[in-house]
Motif scaffolding. Sequence first.
Motif, PDB file in Angstrom:
ATOM      1  N   GLU A  33       0.854  -1.183   0.000  1.00  0.00           N
ATOM      2  CA  GLU A  33       0.000   0.000   0.000  1.00  0.00           C
ATOM      3  C   GLU A  33       0.888   1.230   0.000  1.00  0.00           C
ATOM      4  OE1 GLU A  33      -3.085   2.736   2.399  1.00  0.00           O
ATOM      5  OE2 GLU A  33      -1.837   1.304   3.441  1.00  0.00           O
ATOM      6  N   PRO A  34       1.286   1.698  -1.165  1.00  0.00           N
ATOM      7  CA  PRO A  34       2.143   2.881  -1.224  1.00  0.00           C
ATOM      8  C   PRO A  34       1.362   4.127  -0.841  1.00  0.00           C
ATOM      9  CG  PRO A  34       1.427   2.256  -3.414  1.00  0.00           C
ATOM     10  CD  PRO A  34       0.938   1.180  -2.490  1.00  0.00           C
ATOM     11  N   ALA A  35       2.095   5.136  -0.426  1.00  0.00           N
ATOM     12  CA  ALA A  35       1.449   6.415  -0.109  1.00  0.00           C
ATOM     13  C   ALA A  35       0.914   7.044  -1.393  1.00  0.00           C
ATOM     14  CB  ALA A  35       2.456   7.343   0.552  1.00  0.00           C
ATOM     15  N   VAL A  36      -0.347   7.438  -1.365  1.00  0.00           N
ATOM     16  CA  VAL A  36      -0.984   8.048  -2.534  1.00  0.00           C
ATOM     17  C   VAL A  36      -1.282   9.500  -2.196  1.00  0.00           C
ATOM     18  CG1 VAL A  36      -2.908   7.956  -4.147  1.00  0.00           C
ATOM     19  CG2 VAL A  36      -1.987   5.836  -3.198  1.00  0.00           C
ATOM     20  N   ALA A  37      -0.532  10.413  -2.786  1.00  0.00           N
ATOM     21  CA  ALA A  37      -0.720  11.840  -2.524  1.00  0.00           C
ATOM     22  C   ALA A  37      -1.961  12.359  -3.246  1.00  0.00           C
ATOM     23  CB  ALA A  37       0.515  12.618  -2.972  1.00  0.00           C
ATOM     24  N   ALA A  38      -2.416  13.536  -2.818  1.00  0.00           N
ATOM     25  CA  ALA A  38      -3.634  14.107  -3.407  1.00  0.00           C
ATOM     26  C   ALA A  38      -3.470  14.468  -4.871  1.00  0.00           C
ATOM     27  CB  ALA A  38      -4.047  15.343  -2.598  1.00  0.00           C
ATOM     28  N   ASP A  39      -2.234  14.710  -5.303  1.00  0.00           N
ATOM     29  CA  ASP A  39      -2.020  15.110  -6.691  1.00  0.00           C
ATOM     30  C   ASP A  39      -1.526  13.964  -7.574  1.00  0.00           C
ATOM     31  OD1 ASP A  39       0.423  14.850  -5.479  1.00  0.00           O
ATOM     32  OD2 ASP A  39       1.333  16.591  -6.458  1.00  0.00           O
ATOM     33  N   GLU A  40      -1.672  12.722  -7.107  1.00  0.00           N
ATOM     34  CA  GLU A  40      -1.260  11.600  -7.952  1.00  0.00           C
ATOM     35  C   GLU A  40      -2.129  11.564  -9.204  1.00  0.00           C
ATOM     36  OE1 GLU A  40       1.320  10.153  -7.498  1.00  0.00           O
ATOM     37  OE2 GLU A  40       1.779  10.120  -5.356  1.00  0.00           O
ATOM     38  N   GLN A  41      -1.534  11.192 -10.325  1.00  0.00           N
ATOM     39  CA  GLN A  41      -2.260  11.206 -11.588  1.00  0.00           C
ATOM     40  C   GLN A  41      -2.674   9.821 -12.060  1.00  0.00           C
ATOM     41  OE1 GLN A  41       1.080  13.505 -13.209  1.00  0.00           O
ATOM     42  NE2 GLN A  41      -0.398  15.032 -13.917  1.00  0.00           N
ATOM     43  N   VAL A  42      -1.830   8.817 -11.814  1.00  0.00           N
ATOM     44  CA  VAL A  42      -2.140   7.452 -12.242  1.00  0.00           C
ATOM     45  C   VAL A  42      -1.768   6.485 -11.123  1.00  0.00           C
ATOM     46  CG1 VAL A  42      -1.688   5.622 -13.920  1.00  0.00           C
ATOM     47  CG2 VAL A  42      -1.742   8.008 -14.676  1.00  0.00           C
ATOM     48  N   VAL A  43      -2.679   5.538 -10.826  1.00  0.00           N
ATOM     49  CA  VAL A  43      -2.441   4.500  -9.824  1.00  0.00           C
ATOM     50  C   VAL A  43      -2.641   3.146 -10.498  1.00  0.00           C
ATOM     51  CG1 VAL A  43      -3.148   3.494  -7.618  1.00  0.00           C
ATOM     52  CG2 VAL A  43      -3.198   5.985  -7.934  1.00  0.00           C
ATOM     53  N   VAL A  44      -1.691   2.242 -10.292  1.00  0.00           N
ATOM     54  CA  VAL A  44      -1.766   0.892 -10.858  1.00  0.00           C
ATOM     55  C   VAL A  44      -1.776  -0.111  -9.710  1.00  0.00           C
ATOM     56  CG1 VAL A  44      -0.680  -0.815 -12.368  1.00  0.00           C
ATOM     57  CG2 VAL A  44      -0.496   1.629 -12.916  1.00  0.00           C
ATOM     58  N   THR A  45      -2.822  -0.930  -9.635  1.00  0.00           N
ATOM     59  CA  THR A  45      -2.881  -1.999  -8.636  1.00  0.00           C
ATOM     60  C   THR A  45      -2.863  -3.337  -9.362  1.00  0.00           C
ATOM     61  OG1 THR A  45      -5.299  -2.225  -8.568  1.00  0.00           O
ATOM     62  CG2 THR A  45      -4.305  -0.515  -7.180  1.00  0.00           C
ATOM     63  N   ALA A  46      -2.288  -4.343  -8.729  1.00  0.00           N
ATOM     64  CA  ALA A  46      -2.183  -5.656  -9.366  1.00  0.00           C
ATOM     65  C   ALA A  46      -2.599  -6.747  -8.405  1.00  0.00           C
ATOM     66  CB  ALA A  46      -0.763  -5.909  -9.858  1.00  0.00           C
ATOM     67  N   SER A  47      -3.298  -7.752  -8.935  1.00  0.00           N
ATOM     68  CA  SER A  47      -3.692  -8.952  -8.194  1.00  0.00           C
ATOM     69  C   SER A  47      -3.481 -10.130  -9.131  1.00  0.00           C
ATOM     70  CB  SER A  47      -5.161  -8.865  -7.758  1.00  0.00           C
ATOM     71  OG  SER A  47      -5.408  -7.705  -6.995  1.00  0.00           O
ATOM     72  N   GLY A  48      -2.336 -10.791  -9.021  1.00  0.00           N
ATOM     73  CA  GLY A  48      -2.032 -11.880  -9.943  1.00  0.00           C
ATOM     74  C   GLY A  48      -1.826 -11.355 -11.349  1.00  0.00           C
ATOM     75  N   ASN A  49      -2.559 -11.930 -12.312  1.00  0.00           N
ATOM     76  CA  ASN A  49      -2.429 -11.459 -13.694  1.00  0.00           C
ATOM     77  C   ASN A  49      -3.543 -10.496 -14.074  1.00  0.00           C
ATOM     78  OD1 ASN A  49      -4.552 -13.394 -14.002  1.00  0.00           O
ATOM     79  ND2 ASN A  49      -4.018 -13.647 -16.166  1.00  0.00           N
ATOM     80  N   LEU A  50      -4.169  -9.890 -13.052  1.00  0.00           N
ATOM     81  CA  LEU A  50      -5.181  -8.849 -13.244  1.00  0.00           C
ATOM     82  C   LEU A  50      -4.635  -7.537 -12.699  1.00  0.00           C
ATOM     83  CD1 LEU A  50      -8.309  -8.116 -13.800  1.00  0.00           C
ATOM     84  CD2 LEU A  50      -8.550  -8.413 -11.318  1.00  0.00           C
ATOM     85  N   ALA A  51      -4.706  -6.471 -13.496  1.00  0.00           N
ATOM     86  CA  ALA A  51      -4.271  -5.147 -13.038  1.00  0.00           C
ATOM     87  C   ALA A  51      -5.376  -4.137 -13.297  1.00  0.00           C
ATOM     88  CB  ALA A  51      -2.989  -4.729 -13.756  1.00  0.00           C
ATOM     89  N   LEU A  52      -5.501  -3.189 -12.391  1.00  0.00           N
ATOM     90  CA  LEU A  52      -6.477  -2.099 -12.519  1.00  0.00           C
ATOM     91  C   LEU A  52      -5.710  -0.783 -12.586  1.00  0.00           C
ATOM     92  CD1 LEU A  52      -9.086  -3.225  -9.804  1.00  0.00           C
ATOM     93  CD2 LEU A  52      -8.969  -3.883 -12.217  1.00  0.00           C
ATOM     94  N   ILE A  53      -6.007   0.013 -13.606  1.00  0.00           N
ATOM     95  CA  ILE A  53      -5.340   1.300 -13.803  1.00  0.00           C
ATOM     96  C   ILE A  53      -6.364   2.408 -13.572  1.00  0.00           C
ATOM     97  CG2 ILE A  53      -4.094   2.767 -15.432  1.00  0.00           C
ATOM     98  CD1 ILE A  53      -3.204   0.234 -16.877  1.00  0.00           C
ATOM     99  N   TYR A  54      -6.002   3.358 -12.717  1.00  0.00           N
ATOM    100  CA  TYR A  54      -6.901   4.457 -12.355  1.00  0.00           C
ATOM    101  C   TYR A  54      -6.277   5.789 -12.774  1.00  0.00           C
ATOM    102  CZ  TYR A  54      -8.970   0.949  -9.226  1.00  0.00           C
ATOM    103  OH  TYR A  54      -9.559  -0.180  -8.703  1.00  0.00           O
ATOM    104  N   LEU A  55      -7.055   6.612 -13.449  1.00  0.00           N
ATOM    105  CA  LEU A  55      -6.662   8.002 -13.696  1.00  0.00           C
ATOM    106  C   LEU A  55      -7.157   8.790 -12.495  1.00  0.00           C
ATOM    107  CD1 LEU A  55      -7.529   8.305 -17.508  1.00  0.00           C
ATOM    108  CD2 LEU A  55      -5.473   7.406 -16.393  1.00  0.00           C
ATOM    109  N   ALA A  56      -6.273   8.958 -11.526  1.00  0.00           N
ATOM    110  CA  ALA A  56      -6.679   9.389 -10.185  1.00  0.00           C
ATOM    111  C   ALA A  56      -7.247  10.798 -10.136  1.00  0.00           C
ATOM    112  CB  ALA A  56      -5.484   9.274  -9.234  1.00  0.00           C
TER     113      ALA A  56
END
Length: 706
Positions: A518-541
């Motif tokens: 769980e990395p620190a996610v600042a208020a001005d982050e632009q893209v967040v990538v989470t992964a669970s096995g061979n599934l990844a979710l990309i967020y335009l934060a």
Amino acid sequence: MTKPPEQMSGDRRRRRPRPIWLDLRRTGRGLQAMLLGGLASLISLIIVFWTLPQISSDGRLPILRLVVLLAVFSMLMRWALAGVAILIGSIGVLVGGLLSQFGVVYLGITVDPGVNLHGGVEAPLLVAIWMSTVSAFVGWVAYAGTDDAYVAEVMRVVHRRARKIEAAPKTGMLIIQIDGLSEPLLNWMVLAGNLPNLGGWIRDGRHSMVGWHTGVPATTPASQAGILHGGSGQIPAFRWYEKETGRVMVTNRGRDAAEIETRMSTGRGLLADGGVSISNNWSGDADKCELVFSRAGLPDSRSRGYVRFFSSPQGAARGLILCVAEMVKELHQARRQRVRHLVPRVKRGGSYIFLRAISNVLLRDLNVSLITDELVKGTPVIYCDFVDYDEVAHHAGPTRPESLQTLEGLDRVLGALQRIIDILPHSYEIVVLSDHGQSQGSTFLQRYGRTLTQVVDDLVDTTKEPVAAVGRSEGWGPVNAFLTELSLRRSVAGTVTRRALHGRARSGEVELGPKDCEPAVAADEQVVVTASGNLALIYLATTPGRVPLEEIELLHPKLVNGLATHPGVGFIVVDSLAEGPVAIGRAGVRVLRSGRIEGEDPLAPYGPFAPASMLRQAEMPHNGDIVVVSRLDDYTHEVAAFEELVGCHGGIGGWQTEAVLVHPSRWVLKEPPVGSDAVHELLINWLEKLGQRKDLRESVESSVEA
């Protein structure tokens, strides 16, 4: 064999007297166990006296006398610990149980005049540690190279208590989850004859085996949310990002698990009517939970199973010795993979060595003890998750020898639980199931030399690097739950824990494990990538809500096409304004709602359930703006995990979505269930047949009275 309800007496309280021969047989078993235990202690002591210069005897008689003294002191110490368990609490039981084993050895040596100690104050401690080690080794040899000594002791305890147990009025249900076991692998293990207990039930027709499709995500939190609560639609992955709060949610972290359960719980979960949840992600609305992430804490200090485990010489003290042996075995097996140049493989070191020892030794035996306690009480429904196989398969591979050995160990546990049930005056039906399977393959990083987050960084037009929430945090859940509960106690142990782990605690919660979980996610982050096995979710934060395909292409023109055509990506899923969720691959597009296909269907290699599974995934709350699923090898059906795990699950492709259900054959299934919510309805129906479910009106009235 489990006693069917029709064979049980209508009035369980007026049972016929047991035949005399049955009591004699039980007495004979007790004497046999006593003699075998004494012989094992004698052999252990002979080895200790022979190998350790710090202890000696004045002949053979003192050694025989010491065997008797150790047995008597051990029994007295266990009675004393059980008597004060309520006063000293769970932590006191844990610490006291471990120290009592050394205390028993010290008392025995001190009281026996024919036994002499040589050396300083460290001599008694050294002798006690060495004696525990030798006893564990002798027990291992006595049980044919297995680690079932504690299971055998639990059975002896049940034998002694059987005549005093009051029968439950109805047949109960014991549900054992073998985490990560796929249906194809179990089928192969049964055909090979490697599982004499579970395979025997299937071979003789008592139980039937059926595979069931988990859907996406194929993870323990999602499947258990469905099985225990009927609420799998609240879990888009093992970890995900929530734009509204700016947080990465991790399902096996206590505070996140508690919050997530409130979103999906209706109060009428699988375990609502007097059930017990043991070592699970969620409570199932059980009143009593033991080692459950969403209700992080230790078992009640008055739990017989908990006291027995930490006070028994074959329990925690022996378990710690075997943990060391398990770590040595892991080092050897990892080296063997390297020497043989096995592919695929990942680095097997660091914290995993410790986690494997905990899950394969301590947690397994503790679970058996806690389950036995509930079986004796006649608890209506018990659900317990054994994570042994899943933890080893992640790092060794789903079909590697060390992974299959854990399944053989779990099969012995199932056999022991069946024999315990046969001893009891009441009956239980046993259901064995898994929450998902595992798929093997070299990781995305191993194949392409870069992580998915680095690939995304090259394709987006942002001023900051994407935040990656990818880590091996799954095995740390039980450890963190235990340490968090300990640190919150107002006691000496709690104070010591808080000070020792001050730097690893946030808001009172201990968080050990990889920092990238769980990395620190600042208020001005632009893209967040989470992964669970061979599934990844990309967020335009920085863009609120679900971002449609058309807007993504305006903001980041290279992103969609760059991901869809990458050789390590099988397909991506995004929302379009025109047609809703669409799956995009290298050579084609599939519209998930209408089924319309342009070019080659990107979901075809992933099986017939893929379109419905990905549509359901796309419509979940907090799903990513872009869903990425890795490639699937045509011949081997291997995937490319976005985490550094050789065996993975979380997405789709291979065996990871092929879970299994083994149930009593008298409950006939018309068709295999699809999705964990369907398994929940199935189990509820079986509980109703056993008379273990209250209707809604009755449950409301009982809650009002409470």
